[in-house]
Design a protein around this motif. Sequence first.
Motif, short mmCIF file in Angstrom:
data_model
loop_
_atom_site.label_atom_id
_atom_site.label_comp_id
_atom_site.label_asym_id
_atom_site.label_seq_id
_atom_site.Cartn_x
_atom_site.Cartn_y
_atom_site.Cartn_z
N ASN A 120 0.89 -1.16 0.00
CA ASN A 120 0.00 0.00 0.00
C ASN A 120 0.93 1.21 0.00
OD1 ASN A 120 -1.86 2.02 0.45
ND2 ASN A 120 -2.57 1.24 2.40
N ILE A 121 1.04 1.86 -1.15
CA ILE A 121 2.05 2.91 -1.32
C ILE A 121 1.39 4.28 -1.38
CG2 ILE A 121 2.18 2.89 -3.85
CD1 ILE A 121 5.31 2.81 -3.40
N SER A 122 2.06 5.25 -0.78
CA SER A 122 1.60 6.64 -0.84
C SER A 122 2.78 7.51 -1.25
CB SER A 122 1.05 7.08 0.52
OG SER A 122 2.09 7.24 1.46
N ILE A 123 2.61 8.80 -1.22
CA ILE A 123 3.70 9.71 -1.58
C ILE A 123 4.83 9.65 -0.54
CG2 ILE A 123 4.31 12.18 -1.77
CD1 ILE A 123 2.97 11.20 -4.25
N LYS A 124 4.53 9.34 0.68
CA LYS A 124 5.52 9.42 1.76
C LYS A 124 6.00 8.09 2.32
CE LYS A 124 4.85 14.03 2.79
NZ LYS A 124 5.86 14.85 2.33
N GLU A 125 5.24 6.99 2.08
CA GLU A 125 5.60 5.71 2.70
C GLU A 125 4.93 4.55 1.99
OE1 GLU A 125 4.16 5.66 6.72
OE2 GLU A 125 2.11 6.06 6.09
N SER A 126 5.31 3.36 2.42
CA SER A 126 4.72 2.14 1.88
C SER A 126 4.61 1.11 2.99
CB SER A 126 5.59 1.61 0.74
OG SER A 126 4.97 0.52 0.11
N GLN A 127 3.50 0.38 2.98
CA GLN A 127 3.26 -0.66 3.97
C GLN A 127 3.03 -1.98 3.26
OE1 GLN A 127 -0.19 0.97 5.89
NE2 GLN A 127 1.03 2.12 7.35
N LEU A 128 3.70 -3.02 3.73
CA LEU A 128 3.51 -4.36 3.19
C LEU A 128 2.14 -4.87 3.62
CD1 LEU A 128 4.74 -6.83 1.73
CD2 LEU A 128 5.62 -7.56 3.95
N ILE A 129 1.30 -5.28 2.65
CA ILE A 129 -0.04 -5.76 2.99
C ILE A 129 -0.25 -7.23 2.63
CG2 ILE A 129 -1.17 -3.52 3.00
CD1 ILE A 129 -2.11 -4.01 0.14
N GLN A 130 0.63 -7.79 1.78
CA GLN A 130 0.50 -9.20 1.41
C GLN A 130 1.81 -9.69 0.81
OE1 GLN A 130 -2.38 -9.93 -1.72
NE2 GLN A 130 -2.54 -12.09 -1.23
#
Length: 159
Positions: A120-130
């Motif tokens: 799940n990526i945004s302009i400032k960060e990314s989070q592993l979702i799967q």
Amino acid sequence: MDMKINLYPFIIFLGISLLGCTSNQNVIKSYPVEGTFRKEWAQGMAIFKDKAFLLNVTGLCRIYDLRKGEIISDFKLGSYHAKNHANSASFGVEYPMGNLIFPAIYISECEKPCRCFVENISIKESQLIQTIQYQVDGKFQIVHDWVVDRSNKKIYAVT
């Protein structure tokens, strides 16, 4: 020693990628971006609208604004680790919960254990979702690249 790499292949690739995104133009525009970032080599890239997501070994990400012609952000992916080659990247069709700006991005680990990281990526960060890993008869298979076919809503495992 600070090493410089030839940006020509990256510029050509980015130009070719953009060619399909331009409507009535037959011009390939180049974007001079240094491939090496924090001493890590350039690897995968995905474009969504006017943003290019440039990935480097270990899972470093820079976001390049194609209209402004500049890097607007950099951060570590949620899947950041020493063996994340970040070999290729593709945007999916689904938007993670709470993210209306960018669809989920699929990152190829490329090296063993050869997984696909969905973020799940945004302009400032990314989070592993799967995390996706291919198995046949209970044995994990080597997959170097995972590629999303947005038109057909499929993901392909390439080895």
